[in-house]
Motif scaffolding. Structure first.
Motif, mmCIF file in Angstrom:
data_model
loop_
_atom_site.group_PDB
_atom_site.id
_atom_site.type_symbol
_atom_site.label_atom_id
_atom_site.label_comp_id
_atom_site.label_asym_id
_atom_site.label_seq_id
_atom_site.Cartn_x
_atom_site.Cartn_y
_atom_site.Cartn_z
ATOM 1 N N PRO A 94 0.835 -1.220 0.000
ATOM 2 C CA PRO A 94 0.000 0.000 0.000
ATOM 3 C C PRO A 94 0.858 1.253 0.000
ATOM 4 O O PRO A 94 1.946 1.285 0.594
ATOM 5 N N THR A 95 0.373 2.304 -0.670
ATOM 6 C CA THR A 95 1.088 3.576 -0.696
ATOM 7 C C THR A 95 0.627 4.508 0.420
ATOM 8 O O THR A 95 1.382 5.401 0.808
ATOM 9 N N GLU A 96 -0.570 4.298 0.924
ATOM 10 C CA GLU A 96 -1.074 5.149 1.993
ATOM 11 C C GLU A 96 -0.489 4.706 3.331
ATOM 12 O O GLU A 96 -0.480 3.519 3.656
ATOM 13 N N ASP A 97 -0.003 5.667 4.088
ATOM 14 C CA ASP A 97 0.636 5.350 5.360
ATOM 15 C C ASP A 97 -0.355 4.702 6.332
ATOM 16 O O ASP A 97 0.023 3.833 7.130
ATOM 17 N N LYS A 98 -1.601 5.095 6.265
ATOM 18 C CA LYS A 98 -2.604 4.512 7.157
ATOM 19 C C LYS A 98 -2.753 3.021 6.900
ATOM 20 O O LYS A 98 -2.793 2.207 7.843
ATOM 21 N N LYS A 99 -2.795 2.634 5.632
ATOM 22 C CA LYS A 99 -2.936 1.214 5.301
ATOM 23 C C LYS A 99 -1.662 0.440 5.632
ATOM 24 O O LYS A 99 -1.718 -0.735 6.002
ATOM 25 N N SER A 378 -2.699 9.728 -3.236
ATOM 26 C CA SER A 378 -1.355 9.804 -3.836
ATOM 27 C C SER A 378 -1.375 9.616 -5.350
ATOM 28 O O SER A 378 -0.331 9.348 -5.950
ATOM 29 N N ILE A 379 -2.523 9.751 -5.948
ATOM 30 C CA ILE A 379 -2.660 9.536 -7.389
ATOM 31 C C ILE A 379 -3.222 10.797 -8.032
ATOM 32 O O ILE A 379 -4.130 11.432 -7.502
ATOM 33 N N HIS A 397 3.867 9.237 -6.683
ATOM 34 C CA HIS A 397 4.004 9.849 -5.356
ATOM 35 C C HIS A 397 3.646 8.826 -4.281
ATOM 36 O O HIS A 397 2.809 7.931 -4.490
ATOM 37 N N VAL A 398 4.268 8.969 -3.113
ATOM 38 C CA VAL A 398 3.938 8.119 -1.970
ATOM 39 C C VAL A 398 3.310 8.935 -0.847
ATOM 40 O O VAL A 398 3.210 8.474 0.284
ATOM 41 N N GLY A 399 2.885 10.144 -1.163
ATOM 42 C CA GLY A 399 2.211 11.014 -0.209
ATOM 43 C C GLY A 399 1.066 11.742 -0.884
ATOM 44 O O GLY A 399 0.886 11.676 -2.115
ATOM 45 N N ASP A 400 0.258 12.439 -0.086
ATOM 46 C CA ASP A 400 -0.880 13.184 -0.628
ATOM 47 C C ASP A 400 -0.416 14.183 -1.682
ATOM 48 O O ASP A 400 0.618 14.837 -1.519
ATOM 49 N N ILE A 401 -1.181 14.305 -2.754
ATOM 50 C CA ILE A 401 -0.911 15.322 -3.769
ATOM 51 C C ILE A 401 -1.660 16.590 -3.360
ATOM 52 O O ILE A 401 -2.888 16.606 -3.283
#
Length: 541
Positions: A94-99, A378-379, A397-401
């Motif tokens: 997963p790319t989202e830190d929460k997941k 992140s997309i 990206h691996v963080g919020d855009i």
């Protein structure tokens, strides 16, 4: 082998002849043995049969030294590491830190280690999954791939559109073709300009950028400022605050001209109409702003209250943007949608889904045919307004855009993210062509230098458009500005993406920035409640 003189003699001959003699000798011995024991009729073999390599026993009872054991263990560890890395490249993480945190918690691993950031945590999860990818790892990867396939199948969902949306799509198709043809024609003319002239103009502009310093600073509100935007004629600056107030300031005097009241929560985005202060009537829509209460307000220059409000978002509205025609407006919302509005009637033409989480940033292409959106998944996505289809998915990206903008050249897009980087995307190759490690904290906003609107650009004197009698290249899109929560504003060249200038002056986070169309100023809004104008040190404005 014995010679006549008693000395040994060596015979050199073929192996076949030697083997033949050996067989004859063995046959003679066998016959003699058979004659000696006729009663039994058995033959006593005098030669033994050979053994194959498979029949040989492995002798594992030999002693191994401690150094050999350590070398063997190290060798096996290296082989296992390479195999683990090979498996890790095929595992979906997963790319989202929460997941990522949820997955670590499910595996019974620490959710966060000391001094570990999002990237390290994601890499640790990948390493753990690779270790466990032996027997059940293939099933894990297959299931994630199947989920991905299912999500891809459900990605495009078409719903019936209204007649007003169909009319808007047709208008956009016609107008965007005209703008695109003008842009391509202008680019073709600039291709005829000599490289020497272009280099001269580029060096001149970048030398000027390197002299930028703080021109003025003004307290904009009692609460932190969230956004700022220059008017198309570059003579005014609009600011929005966490308190919900929008204010208009004169440039370069930084004198308050107008206060707009209507929002009850912090301002998420503020944008001028493309023809405001140029040909737009003062009583018509000249400015738009969005708020945390989920409403987009449209403002004139003759009233302190909105002349129209756009309601429909079910949560906070972040960034907004006007279509180049000025007839439409796009808004990005925390309800996971971006919406397309008719400015004149205030009706909602389109509710577009496609992001899995909140949508934060939105930007229109200069031709008006495309719009780009980015969010907390992140997309980034590029949408074709003429057909409603998703034209490009920007994954990397691996963080919020948090910021997105089209270059004036029409085919490049810049995205700023919470992973502290800026990525440049090319619509011609449909991929990311460059990644800039821009800041030490998240990139809160970014903006290309767009240049003067067509109406003002045509009114420039001919002397300003020529250099030594030769046409001067268009400098629109020559550089890119970004700001960050690290308190800095940075200017990047838009050809080799190198840092030209870093501006430091805010005492807190920088929330938003804009570049005036006449290239005289860069404006920034900060958490320290001030907005600042940046200009060349030798400026005499």
């Amino acid at each position: 082998m014995d010679g006549t003189n008693g000395k040994p003699r060596v015979h050199f001959g073929s192996l076949e002849a030697v083997e033949a003699r050996n067989r004859q000798a063995a046959a003679a011995v066998a016959a003699a043995n058979a004659a000696a024991s006729p009663s039994t009729g058995s033959v006593t073999p005098t030669t033994t049969q050979g053994k194959t390599l498979d029949e040989l026993k492995t002798d594992d009872k030999y002693e191994v030294t401690d150094s050999s054991k350590r070398a063997r263990e190290q060798h096996m560890e290296v082989l296992e590491m390479f195999e683990r890395r090979k498996r890790a490249r095929t595992i979906a993480v997963p790319t989202e830190d929460k997941k990522v945190r949820e997955r670590l918690r499910e595996m019974g691993e620490p959710v966060c280690l000391f001094a570990e950031d999002n990237f390290d945590r994601r890499a640790r999860l990948r390493e753990l999954l690779a270790k466990d990818a032996g027997a059940d790892g293939d099933e894990l990867m297959v299931s994630e791939e199947e989920e991905g396939d299912e999500s891809d199948e459900d990605e495009e969902v078409f719903t019936p559109g209204s007649d007003s949306l169909l009319k808007a799509r047709r208008d956009i198709a016609r107008s965007s073709l005209l703008r695109a043809s003008e842009r391509v024609a202008q680019q073709a003319e600039e291709n005829q300009i000599s490289v020497a002239v272009f280099k001269s103009m580029r060096a001149e502009e970048f030398d000027k950028l390197k002299t930028y310093a703080n021109y003025s600073s003004q307290i904009g509100d009692d609460r932190p400022l969230s956004q700022c935007a220059f008017s198309p004629d570059s003579n005014f600056l609009a600011t929005g605050s966490f308190g919900g107030l929008c204010k208009i300031w004169s440039v370069p005097e930084s004198r308050l001209v107008h206060t707009l009241r209507g929002h009850t929560d912090k301002i998420g985005g503020i944008r001028w109409h493309p023809k405001a202060h140029i040909s737009q009537d003062r009583g018509a829509v000249n400015l738009a702003s969005s708020g945390g209460e989920g409403i987009v307000h449209l403002w004139s220059l003759e009233s302190e209250t909105p002349i129209r409000s756009l309601t429909g978002h079910e949560a906070r509205v972040a960034r907004i943007g006007f279509h180049p025609s000025g007839q439409y407006l796009g808004s990005a919302g925390f309800d996971g949608t971006w919406r397309f509005w008719d400015v004149e009637s205030g009706t909602e033409l389109l509710t577009q889904r496609g992001h899995s989480r909140e949508v934060y940033a939105i930007g229109f292409q200069c031709d008006g045919s495309l719009v780009a959106t980015g969010g907390f998944d992140s997309i980034g996505r590029v949408w074709d307004l003429r057909t409603g289809r998703s034209a490009l998915t920007m994954e990397g990206h691996v963080g919020d855009i948090l910021g997105i903008d089209f270059s004036p050249n029409g085919y490049q897009i810049a995205t700023g993210s919470a992973d502290n980087t800026i990525r440049i995307w090319d619509l011609r190759t449909l991929r990311s062509i460059h990644s800039i490690p821009a800041h030490t904290n998240l990139v809160s906003d970014l903006r290309f230098f767009a240049g003067l609107p067509a109406e003002l650009a045509k009114s420039q004197a001919d002397s300003e458009m020529t250099v030594d009698g030769e046409a001067r290249p268009n400098k629109n899109g020559l550089y890119l500005g970004s700001c960050s929560l690290d308190g800095t504003i940075k200017i990047w060249s838009a050809d080799d993406w190198k840092l030209q200038k870093s501006l430091v002056g805010h005492t807190g986070k920088v929330m938003g920035l804009d570049i005036s169309n006449d290239s005289r100023f860069i404006g920034s809004a900060g958490f320290d409640r001030t907005f600042k104008l940046w200009a060349p040190e030798a400026a005499d404005y």
